[in-house]
Design a protein around this motif. Structure first.
Motif, PDB file in Angstrom:
ATOM      1  N   LEU A 176       0.823  -1.209   0.000  1.00  0.00           N
ATOM      2  CA  LEU A 176       0.000   0.000   0.000  1.00  0.00           C
ATOM      3  C   LEU A 176       0.860   1.262   0.000  1.00  0.00           C
ATOM      4  O   LEU A 176       0.394   2.329  -0.380  1.00  0.00           O
ATOM      5  CB  LEU A 176      -0.918   0.019   1.230  1.00  0.00           C
ATOM      6  CG  LEU A 176      -1.916  -1.132   1.354  1.00  0.00           C
ATOM      7  CD1 LEU A 176      -2.719  -0.980   2.634  1.00  0.00           C
ATOM      8  CD2 LEU A 176      -2.822  -1.184   0.151  1.00  0.00           C
ATOM      9  N   GLN A 177       2.109   1.120   0.423  1.00  0.00           N
ATOM     10  CA  GLN A 177       3.015   2.269   0.449  1.00  0.00           C
ATOM     11  C   GLN A 177       3.861   2.345  -0.819  1.00  0.00           C
ATOM     12  O   GLN A 177       4.831   3.096  -0.881  1.00  0.00           O
ATOM     13  CB  GLN A 177       3.949   2.171   1.676  1.00  0.00           C
ATOM     14  CG  GLN A 177       3.236   1.925   2.993  1.00  0.00           C
ATOM     15  CD  GLN A 177       2.146   2.934   3.267  1.00  0.00           C
ATOM     16  OE1 GLN A 177       2.335   4.115   3.029  1.00  0.00           O
ATOM     17  NE2 GLN A 177       1.017   2.469   3.775  1.00  0.00           N
ATOM     18  N   GLY A 178       3.494   1.560  -1.843  1.00  0.00           N
ATOM     19  CA  GLY A 178       4.205   1.632  -3.114  1.00  0.00           C
ATOM     20  C   GLY A 178       5.452   0.783  -3.184  1.00  0.00           C
ATOM     21  O   GLY A 178       6.284   0.962  -4.077  1.00  0.00           O
ATOM     22  N   GLU A 179       5.646  -0.136  -2.266  1.00  0.00           N
ATOM     23  CA  GLU A 179       6.797  -1.035  -2.375  1.00  0.00           C
ATOM     24  C   GLU A 179       6.591  -1.985  -3.546  1.00  0.00           C
ATOM     25  O   GLU A 179       5.459  -2.287  -3.942  1.00  0.00           O
ATOM     26  CB  GLU A 179       6.983  -1.809  -1.067  1.00  0.00           C
ATOM     27  CG  GLU A 179       7.365  -0.922   0.104  1.00  0.00           C
ATOM     28  CD  GLU A 179       8.643  -0.124  -0.144  1.00  0.00           C
ATOM     29  OE1 GLU A 179       9.593  -0.697  -0.716  1.00  0.00           O
ATOM     30  OE2 GLU A 179       8.673   1.062   0.202  1.00  0.00           O
ATOM     31  N   LEU A 180       7.697  -2.493  -4.105  1.00  0.00           N
ATOM     32  CA  LEU A 180       7.628  -3.197  -5.387  1.00  0.00           C
ATOM     33  C   LEU A 180       8.075  -4.651  -5.281  1.00  0.00           C
ATOM     34  O   LEU A 180       8.756  -5.165  -6.167  1.00  0.00           O
ATOM     35  CB  LEU A 180       8.494  -2.458  -6.419  1.00  0.00           C
ATOM     36  CG  LEU A 180       8.034  -1.028  -6.721  1.00  0.00           C
ATOM     37  CD1 LEU A 180       9.029  -0.316  -7.606  1.00  0.00           C
ATOM     38  CD2 LEU A 180       6.654  -1.042  -7.363  1.00  0.00           C
ATOM     39  N   ASP A 181       7.703  -5.296  -4.208  1.00  0.00           N
ATOM     40  CA  ASP A 181       7.977  -6.726  -4.083  1.00  0.00           C
ATOM     41  C   ASP A 181       7.263  -7.453  -5.223  1.00  0.00           C
ATOM     42  O   ASP A 181       6.033  -7.504  -5.259  1.00  0.00           O
ATOM     43  CB  ASP A 181       7.451  -7.221  -2.728  1.00  0.00           C
ATOM     44  CG  ASP A 181       7.741  -8.694  -2.483  1.00  0.00           C
ATOM     45  OD1 ASP A 181       8.006  -9.421  -3.465  1.00  0.00           O
ATOM     46  OD2 ASP A 181       7.697  -9.118  -1.318  1.00  0.00           O
ATOM     47  N   PRO A 182       7.996  -8.020  -6.190  1.00  0.00           N
ATOM     48  CA  PRO A 182       7.334  -8.607  -7.370  1.00  0.00           C
ATOM     49  C   PRO A 182       6.425  -9.777  -7.037  1.00  0.00           C
ATOM     50  O   PRO A 182       5.477 -10.057  -7.779  1.00  0.00           O
ATOM     51  CB  PRO A 182       8.505  -9.027  -8.268  1.00  0.00           C
ATOM     52  CG  PRO A 182       9.680  -9.122  -7.357  1.00  0.00           C
ATOM     53  CD  PRO A 182       9.467  -8.116  -6.275  1.00  0.00           C
TER      54      PRO A 182
END
Length: 681
Positions: A176-182
Motif C-alpha cells: 500500500l506504500q508503493g513497495e515493489l515486491d514482485p
C-alpha cells in the motif's frame, strides 16, 4: 449462563495481566466468557475468584463452579501466548482435579477479545513478530486501507486474496506504500503461446521479382500470421481481417498485398492509420523499404503539406494517411487515382465513441470511390489489421473479409499492480525504469520503458523526475523532436519515453516494460481494447525475453467529475475484462454528420453508402434533418453543408460558428464557445 449442567465442547484459557480469560464454546458458538484468578494453597494452585462477564458488568460465581465446568468440558485448551509460568500454573491447577489441557496456537487479538481462534500453519497470518488469524488480519488490513484512502471492493478483494496467499500482513501494508515486491505486485502472467502453423518459405511466394528479392534478402520464411494470410488467399486478392497480437508481423501482411499488386500494375496502395505520429513512421518505413520501387507520400488532416515541408502527392504509388486525412480528400473531391489495395490499420477504432462513426463512414465512402471513380484494371483488395477484436467472425462478415485470427503471443508478459497516490507515482516509476534498464536480455538489449499518462503536462513532469535518460513524447512536440526521440529510443540512448495516447496505436518503440501512470485517456477511462493495445507494447521477440506491465493505481481517484468509477475499480475491470465486440456507436448528430458526408461523396448513392456501414443509420430521418438545417438541397450539399462536412463539424458546432460570424463575434470568443460546447457534450 445457566447454573444447570451445560455441555461444553471447548474450554479455552488465556493469560492476561494478573488473571486468566476463560471462554466456553459449543458448536463454534461462545457460551460465556469469564475471568479466573488462582491462589496458592498447600495442595497447589486452586481457583480463587470466578466471574462471568456480561455486556456491562461481571457476575461473581463460586470458584467450584469453574471446576464443575472444566470437568464437563470435552477438551481444555491453553493459548501458546500464555507465558511458560502461566501455563505451568494452569496445568498444575487442572491436574489437581485429574484434568488434562493442551497448549494450542491461537490468535492473540482474538484471545484479548474473548474469542477462541486456533490457527494452523495454513491459516496463520504473520503480523510483526506474531501470528494472527485471518479474520483479525483482514480487520487490520481494512484499518490500514482506511488510512490510505477509499478502496473499491475489487481492490480490497485482491488485497485479501494476496494476504491469504503470502500470509504476511506487513508485506501487504508495504504494498500500500508503493513497495515493489514482485511476488506481491504480480497479478498474473500471460504466457507466451505458439500455434502449430506451418511457415511458408519466402521462395514459395509468387511475388513480383523486385519484391521477391527484397523479402528473400530479409528472411527465409514468413511469420505464422503472415503464412496464414498467404494460405487463405492474400496474394490472390482476397479481402482479409487480420487479428493478431502486437509484434507478430501484421503490417507485412498489408505490405505484401499492396506493394505486390502495385508492381504488377493493379493500382496503388493506400495505408490508413489513426494517428499522425503513426502515419509519419509508416511513411518513413515504406520510403526506406520500397522507395526505390515506388513513390511514397503522406496525407494527414486537411493539409497538403507534411510537417517537414514535403507536399502530399496524390499520384504517388503508396499513400500513407490518417483516417481523417483521406476522408477529407474524399469529401473535397480529390482524385486519388486507381487504388488497388486499401490497408486499414487499427480497425478496432470503429468502436471509438468519438471517431468510430467517421472510420465507418470512411470505409463506406472509400469503397464507393474505388467502385465508381477509380480507373484501371482489377478490383480493390481490402486488408483490415488489429490486435484487439472480440467479435472477429462477426466483424469479418460485416466487412466482407476473411477472418485471419492468430492468438500467439511471442513473449510472456507479467502484469503487476501496486498502489500509490499521484505524488508518489513518479518515485515508483523512477525505481521501475532504473531496474528495467539495468537488466540486459539474452539478446543483449537493455530493458526500456514506455510510461503512459493522461496529459502532456504530466509527460514532462514525470520525465524530469526520472534519473536515467528519458523524454516526453506527445502530439504537442514538433515533428523533428518526435523523430529525435524515436531515434534515441531505438539506439537505446533513452531508458524511457513518457507519452499520452500517441504510442498506443502502434508507434514502433521496442520497449520491454509498460507503466500505466494513469488508467485514463484524457478524461475518459481506458477501454479493454485500448488497455490491451497499450500493454501489448511490452516485450518484443527479437529484443526481450519477457515483457512487464505495471499499473500504478491511486485508490478512490478520478480525473474528472464526470467519471463514475474510481481508478482502483477500473484497474481490476481492465485486468479481468474480456475483449469487447467492435461495434460503431452513433448518436443523432453522428448519423446526420455521416449522412451529409455520404451525400457529398455519393450523391444519389447516399442511402446505399449508409446501408453498407457497420452502424445503423435512419437515412430518412437524417436526410430530413439535413434539409431542415439547410445543409443539402435534394441530394446535393449546399455551400453551407459542404463547409460543415469539409471541416468535420457537428450541427450544433456549425450553428454556433454561423451565429457568431453573422454577429461579428471575435474569433477568440468563437473558439471559447466551441470549447464550452464540446465540454458540455
Amino acid at each position: 449462563m445457566s447454573r444447570q449442567a451445560t455441555r461444553v465442547e471447548t474450554l479455552f484459557l488465556h493469560e492476561r495481566q494478573g488473571d486468566y480469560l476463560v471462554v466456553a464454546q459449543r458448536d463454534g458458538e461462545r457460551l460465556f466468557r469469564a475471568t479466573l484468578d488462582l491462589k496458592e494453597t498447600a495442595a497447589g494452585p486452586r481457583p480463587a475468584r470466578f466471574r462471568i462477564k456480561g455486556d456491562h458488568d461481571e457476575e461473581p460465581r463460586a470458584p467450584e463452579e469453574f471446576v464443575e465446568i472444566a470437568r464437563r468440558a470435552e477438551r481444555i485448551r491453553i493459548s501458546q501466548q500464555t507465558s511458560a509460568r502461566g501455563r505451568a500454573e494452569l496445568e498444575e491447577m487442572l491436574g489437581g482435579y485429574q484434568l488434562d489441557a493442551k497448549a494450542v496456537r491461537t490468535c492473540r487479538l482474538c484471545s484479548n477479545q474473548w474469542r477462541y481462534s486456533p490457527i494452523t500453519t495454513d491459516t496463520a497470518v504473520k503480523s510483526g513478530s506474531e501470528y494472527i488469524c485471518r479474520e483479525c488480519a483482514v480487520r487490520e488490513l481494512e484499518r490500514e486501507l482506511s488510512f490510505s484512502g477509499g478502496f473499491s471492493g475489487a481492490a480490497e478483494a485482491r488485497l485479501e486474496e494476496l494476504l491469504f496467499e503470502v500470509g504476511d500482513l506487513d508485506r501487504i501494508v508495504d504494498l500500500l506504500q508503493g513497495e515493489l515486491d514482485p511476488d506481491l505486485t504480480k497479478f498474473d502472467e500471460i504466457s507466451a503461446t505458439t500455434e502449430d502453423i506451418e511457415d511458408v518459405p519466402v521462395t514459395d511466394l509468387d511475388l513480383h521479382p523486385d519484391l521477391q528479392s527484397i523479402l528473400e534478402g530479409r528472411f527465409d520464411t514468413l511469420l505464422p500470421v503472415q503464412s496464414l494470410a498467404v494460405k487463405n488467399g492474400l496474394l490472390d486478392g482476397e479481402d482479409q481481417l487480420v487479428v493478431s497480437a502486437t509484434a507478430t508481423g501484421k503490417t507485412l501482411v498489408g505490405e505484401l498485398a499492396g506493394v505486390d499488386r502495385h508492381l504488377k500494375g493493379k493500382g496503388k496502395m493506400l495505408f490508413l492509420v489513426p494517428l499522425v505520429a503513426l502515419a509519419n513512421q509508416k511513411e518513413e518505413d515504406f520510403e526506406a523499404d520500397y522507395g526505390h520501387l515506388a513513390d511514397v507520400t503522406i496525407r494527414v488532416g486537411a493539409s497538403r503539406i507534411r510537417e517537414d515541408g514535403i507536399a502530399f502527392e496524390p499520384d504517388a504509388d503508396i499513400i500513407v494517411g490518417t483516417y481523417e486525412g483521406i476522408d477529407h480528400a474524399l469529401r473535397t473531391g480529390r482524385d486519388l487515382g486507381n487504388i488497388g489495395t486499401v490497408v486499414i490499420d487499427e480497425v478496432h477504432m470503429l468502436q471509438d465513441p468519438e471517431r468510430g462513426h467517421r472510420l465507418d463512414g470512411l470505409i463506406s465512402r472509400l469503397k464507393h470511390y474505388t467502385e465508381t471513380r477509380a480507373r484501371g484494371a482489377g478490383d480493390t483488395q481490402w486488408i483490415y489489421l488489429s490486435a484487439t477484436v472480440g467479435n472477429v467472425g462477426k466483424l469479418g462478415e460485416v466487412l466482407e473479409a476473411t477472418p485471419i485470427e492468430f492468438e500467439e503471443r511471442p513473449v510472456p508478459i507479467e502484469r503487476h499492480v501496486t498502489f500509490a497516490d499521484n505524488q508518489e507515482k513518479p518515485r515508483i516509476e523512477n525505481k521501475l525504469v532504473r531496474r528495467e534498464f539495468d537488466h540486459t536480455s539474452s539478446m543483449g538489449y537493455h530493458g526500456q520503458t514506455i510510461i503512459f499518462t493522461n496529459s502532456r503536462r504530466r509527460c514532462h513532469e514525470i520525465s524530469r523526475r526520472l534519473d536515467y535518460a528519458s523524454a516526453p513524447y506527445h502530439a504537442g512536440l514538433d515533428y523533428g523532436k518526435r523523430k529525435q526521440v524515436e531515434r534515441e529510443f531505438a539506439d537505446q540512448d533513452l531508458a524511457a519515453v513518457v507519452t499520452t495516447a500517441a504510442l498506443a496505436a502502434g508507434v514502433d518503440f521496442p520497449a520491454s516494460q509498460v507503466i500505466f501512470d494513469s488508467l485514463a485517456m484524457g478524461i475518459e477511462w481506458l477501454s479493454v481494447q485500448e488497455f490491451e493495445q497499450m500493454l501489448g507494447r511490452a516485450g518484443r521477440p527479437d529484443y526481450h525475453d519477457r515483457g512487464r506491465v505495471y499499473l500504478l493505481v491511486e485508490p478512490d481517484a478520478v480525473y474528472h467529475g464526470s467519471m463514475e468509477r474510481t481508478e482502483d475499480e477500473v484497474a481490476f475491470t481492465l485486468l479481468k475484462g474480456e475483449m469487447e465486440d467492435v461495434v460503431a456507436h452513433y448518436d443523432a448528430d453522428a448519423a446526420i454528420a455521416e449522412t451529409l458526408a455520404n451525400v457529398t461523396v455519393g450523391g444519389s448513392a447516399a442511402k446505399r453508402l449508409n446501408d453498407r456501414m457497420l452502424g445503423e443509420i435512419p437515412t430518412k430521418q437524417a436526410l430530413s434533418k439535413l434539409i431542415e438545417y439547410g445543409f443539402i438541397d435534394g441530394l446535393e450539399p449546399t455551400p453551407l453543408g459542404r463547409a460543415v462536412t469539409t471541416h468535420f463539424l457537428q450541427p450544433d458546432a456549425a450553428f454556433t460558428i454561423l451565429d457568431h460570424v453573422r454577429t461579428g463575434t471575435d474569433p477568440y470568443d468563437i473558439v471559447a464557445d466551441l470549447e464550452l460546447l464540446d465540454e458540455e457534450n
